[in-house]
Design a protein around this motif. Structure first.
Motif, PDB file in Angstrom:
ATOM      1  N   SER A  77       0.815  -1.207   0.000  1.00 41.49           N
ATOM      2  CA  SER A  77       0.000   0.000   0.000  1.00 41.49           C
ATOM      3  C   SER A  77       0.856   1.267   0.000  1.00 41.49           C
ATOM      4  CB  SER A  77      -0.888   0.007   1.245  1.00 41.49           C
ATOM      5  OG  SER A  77      -0.063   0.109   2.379  1.00 41.49           O
ATOM      6  N   ILE A  78       0.152   2.416  -0.098  1.00 34.75           N
ATOM      7  CA  ILE A  78       0.854   3.709  -0.037  1.00 34.75           C
ATOM      8  C   ILE A  78       1.495   3.867   1.336  1.00 34.75           C
ATOM      9  CG2 ILE A  78       0.485   6.217  -0.064  1.00 34.75           C
ATOM     10  CD1 ILE A  78      -1.533   5.762  -2.284  1.00 34.75           C
ATOM     11  N   LYS A  79       0.787   3.346   2.398  1.00 34.47           N
ATOM     12  CA  LYS A  79       1.343   3.414   3.764  1.00 34.47           C
ATOM     13  C   LYS A  79       2.701   2.675   3.811  1.00 34.47           C
ATOM     14  CE  LYS A  79       0.377   1.901   8.424  1.00 34.47           C
ATOM     15  NZ  LYS A  79      -0.129   0.642   8.936  1.00 34.47           N
ATOM     16  N   ASP A  80       2.733   1.506   3.170  1.00 29.24           N
ATOM     17  CA  ASP A  80       3.987   0.735   3.127  1.00 29.24           C
ATOM     18  C   ASP A  80       5.100   1.552   2.477  1.00 29.24           C
ATOM     19  OD1 ASP A  80       2.889  -1.559   4.287  1.00 29.24           O
ATOM     20  OD2 ASP A  80       2.134  -2.260   2.361  1.00 29.24           O
ATOM     21  N   LEU A  81       4.693   2.285   1.430  1.00 33.64           N
ATOM     22  CA  LEU A  81       5.670   3.080   0.695  1.00 33.64           C
ATOM     23  C   LEU A  81       6.204   4.203   1.587  1.00 33.64           C
ATOM     24  CD1 LEU A  81       6.745   3.308  -2.272  1.00 33.64           C
ATOM     25  CD2 LEU A  81       5.025   5.072  -2.612  1.00 33.64           C
ATOM     26  N   ILE A  82       5.249   4.919   2.327  1.00 36.17           N
ATOM     27  CA  ILE A  82       5.631   6.048   3.179  1.00 36.17           C
ATOM     28  C   ILE A  82       6.499   5.571   4.341  1.00 36.17           C
ATOM     29  CG2 ILE A  82       4.701   7.869   4.715  1.00 36.17           C
ATOM     30  CD1 ILE A  82       2.219   7.834   2.772  1.00 36.17           C
ATOM     31  N   THR A  83       6.141   4.411   4.916  1.00 39.14           N
ATOM     32  CA  THR A  83       6.898   3.914   6.082  1.00 39.14           C
ATOM     33  C   THR A  83       8.148   3.131   5.654  1.00 39.14           C
ATOM     34  OG1 THR A  83       5.481   1.976   6.149  1.00 39.14           O
ATOM     35  CG2 THR A  83       4.861   3.792   7.609  1.00 39.14           C
ATOM     36  N   HIS A  84       8.454   3.244   4.378  1.00 36.24           N
ATOM     37  CA  HIS A  84       9.663   2.613   3.831  1.00 36.24           C
ATOM     38  C   HIS A  84       9.738   1.117   4.078  1.00 36.24           C
ATOM     39  CE1 HIS A  84      11.246   6.487   2.729  1.00 36.24           C
ATOM     40  NE2 HIS A  84      10.935   6.915   3.939  1.00 36.24           N
ATOM     41  N   ARG A  85       8.517   0.475   4.103  1.00 31.33           N
ATOM     42  CA  ARG A  85       8.561  -0.983   4.186  1.00 31.33           C
ATOM     43  C   ARG A  85       9.222  -1.491   2.898  1.00 31.33           C
ATOM     44  NH1 ARG A  85       3.478  -4.632   3.341  1.00 31.33           N
ATOM     45  NH2 ARG A  85       4.689  -6.366   2.610  1.00 31.33           N
ATOM     46  N   LYS A  86      10.073  -2.475   3.090  1.00 36.05           N
ATOM     47  CA  LYS A  86      10.840  -2.958   1.934  1.00 36.05           C
ATOM     48  C   LYS A  86       9.889  -3.353   0.794  1.00 36.05           C
ATOM     49  CE  LYS A  86      14.728  -6.089   1.109  1.00 36.05           C
ATOM     50  NZ  LYS A  86      14.184  -6.981   0.102  1.00 36.05           N
ATOM     51  N   SER A  87      10.151  -2.862  -0.389  1.00 36.36           N
ATOM     52  CA  SER A  87       9.282  -3.185  -1.525  1.00 36.36           C
ATOM     53  C   SER A  87       9.311  -4.681  -1.814  1.00 36.36           C
ATOM     54  CB  SER A  87       9.751  -2.422  -2.763  1.00 36.36           C
ATOM     55  OG  SER A  87       9.132  -2.977  -3.895  1.00 36.36           O
ATOM     56  N   PRO A  88       8.131  -5.282  -1.998  1.00 31.36           N
ATOM     57  CA  PRO A  88       8.111  -6.717  -2.290  1.00 31.36           C
ATOM     58  C   PRO A  88       8.366  -7.021  -3.766  1.00 31.36           C
ATOM     59  CG  PRO A  88       5.888  -5.888  -2.167  1.00 31.36           C
ATOM     60  CD  PRO A  88       6.788  -4.713  -1.935  1.00 31.36           C
ATOM     61  N   PHE A  89       8.531  -5.948  -4.561  1.00 33.46           N
ATOM     62  CA  PHE A  89       8.718  -6.184  -5.991  1.00 33.46           C
ATOM     63  C   PHE A  89      10.162  -6.574  -6.304  1.00 33.46           C
ATOM     64  CE2 PHE A  89       4.889  -3.681  -5.865  1.00 33.46           C
ATOM     65  CZ  PHE A  89       4.093  -4.322  -6.801  1.00 33.46           C
ATOM     66  N   LYS A  90      10.281  -7.667  -7.029  1.00 35.24           N
ATOM     67  CA  LYS A  90      11.634  -8.108  -7.436  1.00 35.24           C
ATOM     68  C   LYS A  90      11.669  -8.192  -8.949  1.00 35.24           C
ATOM     69  CE  LYS A  90      13.021 -10.878  -3.495  1.00 35.24           C
ATOM     70  NZ  LYS A  90      12.000 -11.711  -2.866  1.00 35.24           N
ATOM     71  N   ASN A  91      12.770  -7.774  -9.508  1.00 31.46           N
ATOM     72  CA  ASN A  91      12.929  -7.851 -10.955  1.00 31.46           C
ATOM     73  C   ASN A  91      13.451  -9.245 -11.295  1.00 31.46           C
ATOM     74  OD1 ASN A  91      14.798  -6.816 -13.607  1.00 31.46           O
ATOM     75  ND2 ASN A  91      12.694  -6.176 -13.386  1.00 31.46           N
ATOM     76  N   LYS A  92      12.560 -10.051 -11.876  1.00 33.69           N
ATOM     77  CA  LYS A  92      12.942 -11.440 -12.145  1.00 33.69           C
ATOM     78  C   LYS A  92      13.236 -11.630 -13.640  1.00 33.69           C
ATOM     79  CE  LYS A  92      11.454 -16.143 -11.420  1.00 33.69           C
ATOM     80  NZ  LYS A  92      10.302 -16.970 -11.646  1.00 33.69           N
ATOM     81  N   VAL A  93      14.361 -12.252 -13.911  1.00 32.86           N
ATOM     82  CA  VAL A  93      14.723 -12.531 -15.306  1.00 32.86           C
ATOM     83  C   VAL A  93      13.937 -13.755 -15.765  1.00 32.86           C
ATOM     84  CG1 VAL A  93      16.591 -13.175 -16.877  1.00 32.86           C
ATOM     85  CG2 VAL A  93      17.005 -11.509 -15.070  1.00 32.86           C
ATOM     86  N   ILE A  94      13.114 -13.567 -16.802  1.00 32.23           N
ATOM     87  CA  ILE A  94      12.249 -14.640 -17.298  1.00 32.23           C
ATOM     88  C   ILE A  94      12.892 -15.339 -18.497  1.00 32.23           C
ATOM     89  CG2 ILE A  94       9.952 -15.133 -18.278  1.00 32.23           C
ATOM     90  CD1 ILE A  94       9.852 -14.185 -15.358  1.00 32.23           C
ATOM     91  N   LEU A  95      13.546 -14.555 -19.350  1.00 30.90           N
ATOM     92  CA  LEU A  95      14.279 -15.125 -20.489  1.00 30.90           C
ATOM     93  C   LEU A  95      15.683 -14.554 -20.448  1.00 30.90           C
ATOM     94  CD1 LEU A  95      11.746 -14.742 -23.451  1.00 30.90           C
ATOM     95  CD2 LEU A  95      12.395 -16.868 -22.320  1.00 30.90           C
ATOM     96  N   ASP A  96      16.674 -15.431 -20.602  1.00 31.05           N
ATOM     97  CA  ASP A  96      18.038 -14.965 -20.437  1.00 31.05           C
ATOM     98  C   ASP A  96      18.893 -15.379 -21.626  1.00 31.05           C
ATOM     99  OD1 ASP A  96      20.076 -13.721 -19.181  1.00 31.05           O
ATOM    100  OD2 ASP A  96      20.563 -15.380 -17.837  1.00 31.05           O
ATOM    101  N   ASN A  97      19.432 -14.374 -22.289  1.00 31.35           N
ATOM    102  CA  ASN A  97      20.424 -14.634 -23.328  1.00 31.35           C
ATOM    103  C   ASN A  97      19.931 -15.596 -24.422  1.00 31.35           C
ATOM    104  OD1 ASN A  97      22.858 -14.091 -24.357  1.00 31.35           O
ATOM    105  ND2 ASN A  97      24.020 -15.488 -23.049  1.00 31.35           N
ATOM    106  N   ILE A  98      18.754 -15.314 -24.940  1.00 30.53           N
ATOM    107  CA  ILE A  98      18.157 -16.188 -25.963  1.00 30.53           C
ATOM    108  C   ILE A  98      18.518 -15.669 -27.361  1.00 30.53           C
ATOM    109  CG2 ILE A  98      16.003 -17.160 -26.902  1.00 30.53           C
ATOM    110  CD1 ILE A  98      16.405 -18.028 -24.027  1.00 30.53           C
ATOM    111  N   SER A  99      19.074 -16.554 -28.171  1.00 33.06           N
ATOM    112  CA  SER A  99      19.343 -16.211 -29.576  1.00 33.06           C
ATOM    113  C   SER A  99      18.780 -17.319 -30.451  1.00 33.06           C
ATOM    114  CB  SER A  99      20.843 -16.101 -29.849  1.00 33.06           C
ATOM    115  OG  SER A  99      21.373 -14.991 -29.167  1.00 33.06           O
ATOM    116  N   VAL A 100      18.016 -16.922 -31.439  1.00 32.96           N
ATOM    117  CA  VAL A 100      17.492 -17.909 -32.390  1.00 32.96           C
ATOM    118  C   VAL A 100      17.161 -17.212 -33.707  1.00 32.96           C
ATOM    119  CG1 VAL A 100      15.106 -17.771 -31.507  1.00 32.96           C
ATOM    120  CG2 VAL A 100      15.808 -19.809 -32.700  1.00 32.96           C
ATOM    121  N   GLU A 101      17.370 -17.926 -34.794  1.00 32.90           N
ATOM    122  CA  GLU A 101      17.044 -17.372 -36.114  1.00 32.90           C
ATOM    123  C   GLU A 101      16.050 -18.296 -36.790  1.00 32.90           C
ATOM    124  OE1 GLU A 101      21.027 -15.067 -37.718  1.00 32.90           O
ATOM    125  OE2 GLU A 101      20.297 -16.822 -38.782  1.00 32.90           O
TER     126      GLU A 101
END
Ligand SMILES: Nc1ncnc2c1ncn2[C@@H]1O[C@H](COP(=O)(O)OP(=O)(O)OP(=O)(O)O)[C@@H](O)[C@H]1O
Ligand SMILES: [Mg+2]
Length: 241
Positions: free
Chosen positions: A24-48
């Motif tokens: 919530s916004i309260k979490d944001l104001i009270t600096h609760r650690k953000s639960p959002f994580k940047n997760k790599v879903i596809l990594d280094n994919i090359s195909v032709e």
């Protein structure tokens, strides 16, 4: 090379994911650690993929197959790398993606045909979609949210066929269709292949991939672990289980 129709070059896709729930916004104001994580879903994919080739995409649930199709279709942007597509396609991907659930079957058909510009070129498009999908007039007048998953697959695949594009993208359409529709789709896919069109085919059935595709890739947790001749890659996929 000029006959390369799709080039995926060192592509990475990542998503922000939240595995905690509401933040919530309260979490944001009270600096609760953000639960959002940047997760790599596809990594280094090359195909032709070259013009006229059929590429099978295999891997366990959640390995990134549909994400790769979405990136190729330009629906999501890679965080790294580059994707070049030298052809047209109808971006109806996973079952139902691209369909508006509140609209009826007929309304979705009109909307998507207008979007692809097909309606102007092919005046029989609505009839062709109706005929291939085998959905009744009564069903096509219902909002798509009331459809079974097989009915959604029938509508989505029939609309994507109506659009005369260079590349056909198929994500699991055979998984939910009944036996009759599966057989009909396979026949149609072979026909499209024989016309020299390019096919991207996601399926959990290696036998179908080996039959339809000349080459395949295998993804595991977002990484490309095998690529090459489709029967070899299908054997590798079978060994995962
Ligand atoms: N919009 C999104 N936001 C966050 N994570 C996502 C999003 N879309 C997909 N993911 C994650 O990306 C991963 C790969 O999903 P994807 O749908 O590409 O898998 P898939 O290989 O097509 O699986 P399936 O065989 O079940 O269809 C999954 O872990 C999923 O949770
Ligand atoms: Mg998927």
């Amino acid at each position: 090379m000029s006959d390369v129709i799709i080039k995926v070059d060192n592509v990475q896709v990542s998503f922000w994911q939240n595995n905690v729930g509401v933040y919530s916004i309260k979490d944001l104001i009270t600096h609760r650690k953000s639960p959002f994580k940047n997760k790599v879903i596809l990594d280094n994919i090359s195909v032709e993929v070259r013009k006229g080739e059929s590429l099978g995409i295999l891997g366990r649930n959640g390995c990134g197959k549909s994400t790769l199709l979405r990136a190729i279709a330009g629906i999501i942007k890679p965080s790294k790398g580059k994707i070049t597509v030298n052809g047209t396609f109808a971006p109806i991907l996973a079952i139902g993606a691209g369909l508006e659930l509140e609209l009826t079957g007929y309304e979705n058909i009109s909307l998507l045909l207008a979007l692809y510009g097909t309606a102007r070129k092919n005046t029989n498009a609505v009839e062709n979609i109706k005929e291939f999908s085998e959905l009744s007039d009564e069903v096509l007048k219902m909002p798509v949210k009331q459809y079974s998953s097989g009915m959604v697959a029938r509508l989505a695949f029939s609309i994507s066929l109506a659009n005369d594009s260079d590349i056909l993208i198929i994500d699991e359409v055979l998984a939910v269709g009944d036996q009759g529709f599966q057989a009909k789709c396979l026949e149609k896919i072979y026909k499209i292949k024989s016309e020299g069109k390019t096919i991207l085919f996601v399926s959990h059935f290696p036998d179908d991939v080996a039959r339809i595709c000349n080459k395949a890739i295998l993804l595991e947790q977002g990484k490309l672990i095998d690529s090459g001749n489709s029967s070899d890659v299908c054997n590798h996929y079978r060994q995962l289980f």
